[in-house]
Design an enzyme around this catalytic site. Structure first.
Site, PDB file in Angstrom:
ATOM      1  N   GLU A 164      63.530  25.337  57.606  1.00  0.00           N
ATOM      2  CA  GLU A 164      64.589  25.066  56.627  1.00  0.00           C
ATOM      3  C   GLU A 164      65.101  23.642  56.817  1.00  0.00           C
ATOM      4  OE1 GLU A 164      65.888  25.309  53.983  1.00  0.00           O
ATOM      5  OE2 GLU A 164      67.691  26.531  53.843  1.00  0.00           O
ATOM      6  N   ASP A 193      73.861  25.358  56.883  1.00  0.00           N
ATOM      7  CA  ASP A 193      75.224  24.909  56.551  1.00  0.00           C
ATOM      8  C   ASP A 193      76.165  26.103  56.717  1.00  0.00           C
ATOM      9  OD1 ASP A 193      77.367  23.446  55.529  1.00  0.00           O
ATOM     10  OD2 ASP A 193      76.727  23.628  53.450  1.00  0.00           O
ATOM     11  N   ASP A 204      68.204  16.635  48.299  1.00  0.00           N
ATOM     12  CA  ASP A 204      68.548  15.952  47.060  1.00  0.00           C
ATOM     13  C   ASP A 204      70.038  16.003  46.760  1.00  0.00           C
ATOM     14  OD1 ASP A 204      68.683  18.749  46.355  1.00  0.00           O
ATOM     15  OD2 ASP A 204      68.599  18.138  44.255  1.00  0.00           O
TER      16      ASP A 204
HETATM   17  P1  5GP Z   1      73.714  27.679  53.583  1.00  0.00           P
HETATM   18  O1  5GP Z   1      73.453  27.561  55.055  1.00  0.00           O
HETATM   19  O2  5GP Z   1      75.014  27.029  53.182  1.00  0.00           O
HETATM   20  O3  5GP Z   1      73.531  29.049  53.039  1.00  0.00           O
HETATM   21  O4  5GP Z   1      72.615  26.923  52.779  1.00  0.00           O
HETATM   22  C1  5GP Z   1      72.016  25.824  53.177  1.00  0.00           C
HETATM   23  C2  5GP Z   1      71.376  25.217  51.942  1.00  0.00           C
HETATM   24  O5  5GP Z   1      72.332  24.439  51.243  1.00  0.00           O
HETATM   25  C3  5GP Z   1      70.277  24.300  52.376  1.00  0.00           C
HETATM   26  O6  5GP Z   1      69.044  24.930  52.227  1.00  0.00           O
HETATM   27  C4  5GP Z   1      70.409  23.146  51.406  1.00  0.00           C
HETATM   28  O7  5GP Z   1      69.565  23.396  50.301  1.00  0.00           O
HETATM   29  C5  5GP Z   1      71.827  23.185  50.927  1.00  0.00           C
HETATM   30  N1  5GP Z   1      72.615  22.157  51.617  1.00  0.00           N
HETATM   31  C6  5GP Z   1      73.522  22.356  52.588  1.00  0.00           C
HETATM   32  N2  5GP Z   1      74.035  21.204  53.010  1.00  0.00           N
HETATM   33  C7  5GP Z   1      73.426  20.230  52.300  1.00  0.00           C
HETATM   34  C8  5GP Z   1      73.517  18.793  52.284  1.00  0.00           C
HETATM   35  O8  5GP Z   1      74.270  18.159  53.033  1.00  0.00           O
HETATM   36  N3  5GP Z   1      72.709  18.148  51.420  1.00  0.00           N
HETATM   37  C9  5GP Z   1      71.858  18.779  50.558  1.00  0.00           C
HETATM   38  N4  5GP Z   1      71.109  18.044  49.752  1.00  0.00           N
HETATM   39  N5  5GP Z   1      71.732  20.135  50.558  1.00  0.00           N
HETATM   40  C10 5GP Z   1      72.517  20.843  51.409  1.00  0.00           C
HETATM   41 MG    MG Z   2      67.778  24.797  50.579  1.00  0.00          MG
END
Ligand code: 5GP
Ligand code: MG
Length: 182
Positions: A107, A111, A167
């Site tokens: 991945e 986040d 992106d």
């Molecule tokens: P989470 O852990 O919030 O469920 O999801 C993570 C997803 O959110 C990652 O796969 C990515 O696609 C997107 N994401 C989280 N932080 C960022 C960031 O700083 N930049 C970008 N471009 N995508 C992010």
């Molecule tokens: Mg993603």
């Protein structure tokens, strides 16, 4: 500066050289783990999460020295305003059988943690032999769901990152460094 890379709005966080060095280390560490684990004729099943992970995954698999095959799943998360929570939707499933396989999930960023947590549950119903998680960047400040990350490229607190597959409104994915977008 190369005209194609207009980085004037971006702050470089990790350079291509730093990324290359770190991915090389991860590839060696991951390979050492699987060298002990794989039986004769077995391959690691590397599953990338589209879209963001494709750049990291393509670098990582070329630094791995164990037999492997690749597959992809496409996940997207969105805010559900009715329940005021985030939901993960699967836009494309992986195609290989994961039962009794050693799976490495790749991945871009962890986040909030929702996406990886959803995928882990989805995988575990199908009885893989093992599951490991590799992320390019662990962004911990907004974590709500605990996920055990096995391999982390870089750990940061917070910030919106672009480049190296990541992106903003479909831009910057091809940039070779990781930047914060201010
Ligand atoms: P989470 O852990 O919030 O469920 O999801 C993570 C997803 O959110 C990652 O796969 C990515 O696609 C997107 N994401 C989280 N932080 C960022 C960031 O700083 N930049 C970008 N471009 N995508 C992010
Ligand atoms: Mg993603």
């Amino acid at each position: 500066m190369d005209l194609h890379y207009d980085t004037s709005k971006l702050q470089m966080l990790f350079s291509p050289e730093q990324i290359r060095g770190r991915v090389r280390e991860l590839g060696a560490e991951i390979s050492a783990h699987y060298e002990k684990l794989l039986a004769e004729g077995e391959m690691v099943l590397v599953i990338g999460i589209l879209n963001g992970a494709f750049v990291f995954m393509s670098d990582l698999i070329r630094e791995m020295t164990v037999p492997l095959e690749t597959d992809f799943i496409r996940l997207s998360s969105y805010e559900d305003h009715l329940s005021s929570s985030s939901k993960v939707v699967m836009l494309k499933n992986f195609e290989r059988e994961v039962r009794h396989r050693h799976v490495l999930v790749v991945e871009d960023i962890a986040d909030v943690g929702l996406t990886l947590n959803w995928l882990l549950k989805h995988l575990k119903t199908q009885e893989p032999a093992s599951v490991k998680l590799a992320v390019a960047v662990d962004k911990s400040a907004r974590r709500e769901v605990k996920v055990d990350l096995d391999y982390v490229g870089f750990a940061i607190d917070d910030g919106f990152l672009v480049g190296y597959g990541l992106d903003a409104a479909r831009r910057y994915r091809e940039f070779p460094a990781i930047y914060t977008l201010g």
